[in-house]
Design a protein around this motif. Structure first.
Motif, PDB file in Angstrom:
ATOM      1  N   ALA A 265       0.926  -1.344  -0.183  1.00 56.14           N
ATOM      2  CA  ALA A 265      -0.185  -0.092  -0.002  1.00 56.14           C
ATOM      3  C   ALA A 265       0.869   1.257  -0.062  1.00 56.14           C
TER       4      ALA A 265
ATOM      5  N   THR B   4      -6.718   5.589   2.130  1.00 54.87           N
ATOM      6  CA  THR B   4      -5.482   6.201   1.637  1.00 54.87           C
ATOM      7  C   THR B   4      -5.207   5.828   0.123  1.00 54.87           C
ATOM      8  N   ILE B   5      -5.818   4.419  -0.264  1.00 56.94           N
ATOM      9  CA  ILE B   5      -5.419   4.080  -1.600  1.00 56.94           C
ATOM     10  C   ILE B   5      -6.333   4.820  -2.500  1.00 56.94           C
TER      11      ILE B   5
ATOM     12  N   GLU C  83      -7.748  -0.588   6.647  1.00 56.53           N
ATOM     13  CA  GLU C  83      -7.566   0.808   7.136  1.00 56.53           C
ATOM     14  C   GLU C  83      -6.792   1.519   6.190  1.00 56.53           C
ATOM     15  N   HIS C  84      -6.003   0.799   5.277  1.00 53.13           N
ATOM     16  CA  HIS C  84      -5.355   1.483   4.007  1.00 53.13           C
ATOM     17  C   HIS C  84      -6.083   1.744   2.751  1.00 53.13           C
ATOM     18  N   ARG C  85      -7.567   1.352   2.759  1.00 50.67           N
ATOM     19  CA  ARG C  85      -8.290   1.537   1.364  1.00 50.67           C
ATOM     20  C   ARG C  85      -8.785   2.709   1.385  1.00 50.67           C
TER      21      ARG C  85
ATOM     22  N   TYR D  54       5.642   1.493   6.374  1.00 52.04           N
ATOM     23  CA  TYR D  54       5.946   0.353   7.050  1.00 52.04           C
ATOM     24  C   TYR D  54       7.119   0.442   8.070  1.00 52.04           C
TER      25      TYR D  54
ATOM     26  N   VAL E 195       1.682   3.664   1.948  1.00 53.54           N
ATOM     27  CA  VAL E 195       2.050   3.935   3.369  1.00 53.54           C
ATOM     28  C   VAL E 195       3.326   3.413   3.686  1.00 53.54           C
TER      29      VAL E 195
ATOM     30  N   TYR F 199       0.020  -7.159   4.588  1.00 51.24           N
ATOM     31  CA  TYR F 199       0.458  -5.892   4.149  1.00 51.24           C
ATOM     32  C   TYR F 199      -0.584  -4.773   3.617  1.00 51.24           C
ATOM     33  N   VAL F 200      -1.545  -5.233   3.144  1.00 50.43           N
ATOM     34  CA  VAL F 200      -2.654  -4.330   2.546  1.00 50.43           C
ATOM     35  C   VAL F 200      -3.744  -4.741   3.394  1.00 50.43           C
ATOM     36  N   ARG F 201      -4.089  -3.676   4.459  1.00 49.12           N
ATOM     37  CA  ARG F 201      -5.185  -3.909   5.506  1.00 49.12           C
ATOM     38  C   ARG F 201      -6.552  -2.780   4.984  1.00 49.12           C
TER      39      ARG F 201
END
Length: 244
Positions: free
Chosen positions: A107, A207-208, A203-205, A111, A109, A199-201
């Motif tokens: 993502a 931001t994506i 909560e990242h969506r 890490y 973000v 790696y892609v959670r």
């Protein structure tokens, strides 16, 4: 500038595949060869990896510029992990060069999983008497799965790692991080994750979606972070469906 392995006939729709940290274009040979029936596939060695030149920097802006230099028109761009971040940077800074984007298990973000311990393990191996990769395996202090992957970058004949370990170590914060970047990619984008990877959670969506408003999400079952190697058939089928 980058060393590139090509599969398929020039003139077909182009697919550019960017590998992850400690990898090489050769890691994508199976996928590249299978896609060659439809596409012209470019599998470069990223800077400071494989047979590509070594540089003093390893930023995503630099890597995106490297990838842009391989293209003379819009292409479908696929990137895994570090290569996925480079692919995203290319899409955000040069959207004219990206037709469709596939980001594999990463993502946009920062890490916290530094890989400096693996760099230290590679540096610690005495290569002076090694004549085969199998002889280096017990000398490399890494998990078995990671060890096999790292050893693919060992040039036994030259007694050297085909990785710019000093620069990769120094630039590790940049590699696991993500810079402030303006821009938006409005084209089709697929964020493809391993079913066993975190790696892609969820909560990242948000931001994506802010940078890639057309983003779609899918998971490859029975696969972790190296989803293209652990479940190549499902990865290929998903990739073909999206690129079609």
């Amino acid at each position: 500038m980058l060393n590139v392995i090509e599969h398929g006939e020039p003139g077909r729709p182009q697919v550019l595949i960017a590998h992850g940290l400690f990898g090489s274009g050769r890691n994508w040979g199976v996928i590249g060869k299978r896609l060659a029936d439809t596409f012209h596939v470019l599998c470069p060695d990223m800077r400071n990896h494989g047979d590509s030149p070594w540089f003093d920097s390893h930023s995503y802006e630099d890597m995106a510029d490297d990838l842009a230099g391989l293209l003379d028109g819009p292409a479908d761009v696929v990137g895994h992990s570090m290569g996925g971040k480079a692919a995203m940077m290319l899409a955000l800074t040069r959207p004219d060069l990206v037709r469709r984007l596939v980001v594999a298990d990463i993502a946009p973000v920062a890490y916290g999983h530094s890989q400096s311990h693996n760099i230290a393990a590679m540096k610690a191996v005495d290569l002076s008497g090694v004549t085969r990769r199998s002889e280096a395996a017990p000398l490399l202090d890494a998990d078995d799965e990671v060890k096999s992957f790292l050893l693919q970058s060992l040039d036994v004949a030259e007694a050297r790692w085909k990785l710019n370990l000093d620069v990769l170590d120094r630039e590790m914060d940049r590699i696991i991080g993500w810079p402030e970047v303006s821009g938006r990619f409005d084209g089709p984008a697929l964020f493809l994750s391993g079913g066993r990877s975190d790696y892609v959670r969820r909560e990242h969506r948000e931001t994506i979606k802010a940078s890639f408003p057309q983003a779609r999400f899918a998971r490859i079952p029975d696969a972790g972070h190296w989803l293209h190697a652990e479940n190549p058939r499902d990865f290929e089928a998903t990739l073909r469906a999206f690129l079609a």
